[in-house]
Write a protein that holds these residues in place. Structure first.
Motif, PDB file in Angstrom:
ATOM      1  N   ILE A 137       0.831  -1.206   0.000  1.00  0.00           N
ATOM      2  CA  ILE A 137       0.000   0.000   0.000  1.00  0.00           C
ATOM      3  C   ILE A 137       0.865   1.256   0.000  1.00  0.00           C
ATOM      4  CG2 ILE A 137      -1.739   1.297   1.295  1.00  0.00           C
ATOM      5  CD1 ILE A 137      -2.715  -1.406   2.389  1.00  0.00           C
TER       6      ILE A 137
ATOM      7  N   VAL B  96      -1.193  -1.069  -4.540  1.00  0.00           N
ATOM      8  CA  VAL B  96      -2.088   0.063  -4.324  1.00  0.00           C
ATOM      9  C   VAL B  96      -1.246   1.337  -4.318  1.00  0.00           C
ATOM     10  CG1 VAL B  96      -3.655   1.183  -2.688  1.00  0.00           C
ATOM     11  CG2 VAL B  96      -3.772  -1.293  -3.048  1.00  0.00           C
TER      12      VAL B  96
ATOM     13  N   LYS C 189      -6.068   4.789  -5.814  1.00  0.00           N
ATOM     14  CA  LYS C 189      -7.121   5.207  -4.883  1.00  0.00           C
ATOM     15  C   LYS C 189      -6.919   6.676  -4.533  1.00  0.00           C
ATOM     16  CE  LYS C 189      -4.727   3.901  -0.619  1.00  0.00           C
ATOM     17  NZ  LYS C 189      -4.424   5.271  -0.222  1.00  0.00           N
TER      18      LYS C 189
ATOM     19  N   ALA D  36      -8.744   4.169   2.429  1.00  0.00           N
ATOM     20  CA  ALA D  36      -9.023   2.739   2.282  1.00  0.00           C
ATOM     21  C   ALA D  36      -8.928   2.322   0.820  1.00  0.00           C
ATOM     22  CB  ALA D  36     -10.411   2.411   2.827  1.00  0.00           C
ATOM     23  N   ALA D  37      -8.152   1.293   0.570  1.00  0.00           N
ATOM     24  CA  ALA D  37      -7.950   0.813  -0.801  1.00  0.00           C
ATOM     25  C   ALA D  37      -9.206   0.196  -1.408  1.00  0.00           C
ATOM     26  CB  ALA D  37      -6.808  -0.193  -0.838  1.00  0.00           C
ATOM     27  N   PHE D  38     -10.211  -0.081  -0.592  1.00  0.00           N
ATOM     28  CA  PHE D  38     -11.447  -0.679  -1.091  1.00  0.00           C
ATOM     29  C   PHE D  38     -12.483   0.360  -1.515  1.00  0.00           C
ATOM     30  CE2 PHE D  38      -9.645  -4.028   1.538  1.00  0.00           C
ATOM     31  CZ  PHE D  38      -9.827  -5.154   0.739  1.00  0.00           C
TER      32      PHE D  38
ATOM     33  N   LEU E  21      -1.149  -7.205   4.141  1.00  0.00           N
ATOM     34  CA  LEU E  21      -0.957  -5.786   3.876  1.00  0.00           C
ATOM     35  C   LEU E  21       0.355  -5.288   4.463  1.00  0.00           C
ATOM     36  CD1 LEU E  21      -4.504  -4.557   4.986  1.00  0.00           C
ATOM     37  CD2 LEU E  21      -3.828  -5.391   2.727  1.00  0.00           C
TER      38      LEU E  21
ATOM     39  N   CYS F 198      -3.327   4.715   5.711  1.00  0.00           N
ATOM     40  CA  CYS F 198      -3.880   3.866   4.652  1.00  0.00           C
ATOM     41  C   CYS F 198      -3.756   2.372   4.934  1.00  0.00           C
ATOM     42  CB  CYS F 198      -3.258   4.238   3.314  1.00  0.00           C
ATOM     43  SG  CYS F 198      -3.699   5.930   2.841  1.00  0.00           S
TER      44      CYS F 198
ATOM     45  N   THR G 271      -7.251   0.403   5.414  1.00  0.00           N
ATOM     46  CA  THR G 271      -7.492  -0.718   4.498  1.00  0.00           C
ATOM     47  C   THR G 271      -7.679  -2.018   5.273  1.00  0.00           C
ATOM     48  OG1 THR G 271      -6.299   0.381   2.713  1.00  0.00           O
ATOM     49  CG2 THR G 271      -6.541  -2.013   2.547  1.00  0.00           C
TER      50      THR G 271
END
Length: 185
Positions: free
Chosen positions: A12, A52, A87, A91-93, A112, A120, A124
């Motif tokens: 990330i 990410v 992103k 949050a990566a989602f 992660l 982040c 995430t």
């Protein structure tokens, strides 16, 4: 530690922009070395890997796509076959197709690491856990920065990292070190 065969590694925001202002002193000088060890092991075994990258919407940010700081750090660049998710929030989602990609791959566990532990990576991890993924954070492959509290006092990055990893461990994720993960794969 036992890993599911349906486990994805998600680095990330391992970006050059964190070397520019306004970011200050950080903890964990071993983050890059540990992260590169994880990438090498994952690639060698051909396991799912999704990068990410934070694409800031603020034009003055060193993480904005127009800034050289948006690039991933040397040694963390994706191979041509590896996916990169951009992103614009912590949050990566959120606002991405990460969940869809993971579900299509049959992933049930996410590993992660990256920058920053308290922002982040933590956000995430919390969302991943809430979405039902077994969530693992590689604590010694993360880093964060000193922060100023409401009274103007500096909270050292090491204190921030320790507190965030503890809260993740309490409810959202397993928190392990690189050597433990490498032994498990």
């Amino acid at each position: 530690m036992k890993l599911s065969p349906n486990t994805a590694l998600i680095p990330i925001d391992v970006q050059r922009g964190f070397d520019y202002p306004p970011w200050g002193r950080r903890d964990n000088p071993s983050m890059e070395r540990n992260g590169q060890r994880l990438l090498a092991a994952w690639r060698q075994r051909g396991l799912p890997l999704i990068h990410v990258r934070h694409d800031s919407v603020h034009t003055g940010s060193p993480l904005h796509p127009s800034h050289p700081g948006n690039a991933l750090r040397e040694g963390f660049e994706p191979l041509p076959s590896e996916a990169v998710i951009g992103k614009s929030v912590n949050a990566a989602f959120i606002g991405t197709d990460l969940d869809l990609r993971l579900r299509r791959l049959g992933v049930d566990c996410v590993i992660l690491f990256g920058i920053s532990t308290d922002m982040c990576v933590s956000t995430t991890a919390r969302v991943a856990s809430n979405l039902g993924y077994r969530t693992v954070v590689v604590g010694d492959a993360c880093c964060c920065f000193d922060l100023t509290d409401a009274d103007g006092a500096i909270i050292p990055a090491e204190t921030i990292a320790r507190a965030h990893l503890a809260t993740l461990r309490a409810e959202f994720a397993e928190v392990i070190d690189t050597d433990i993960l490498l032994a498990a794969i």
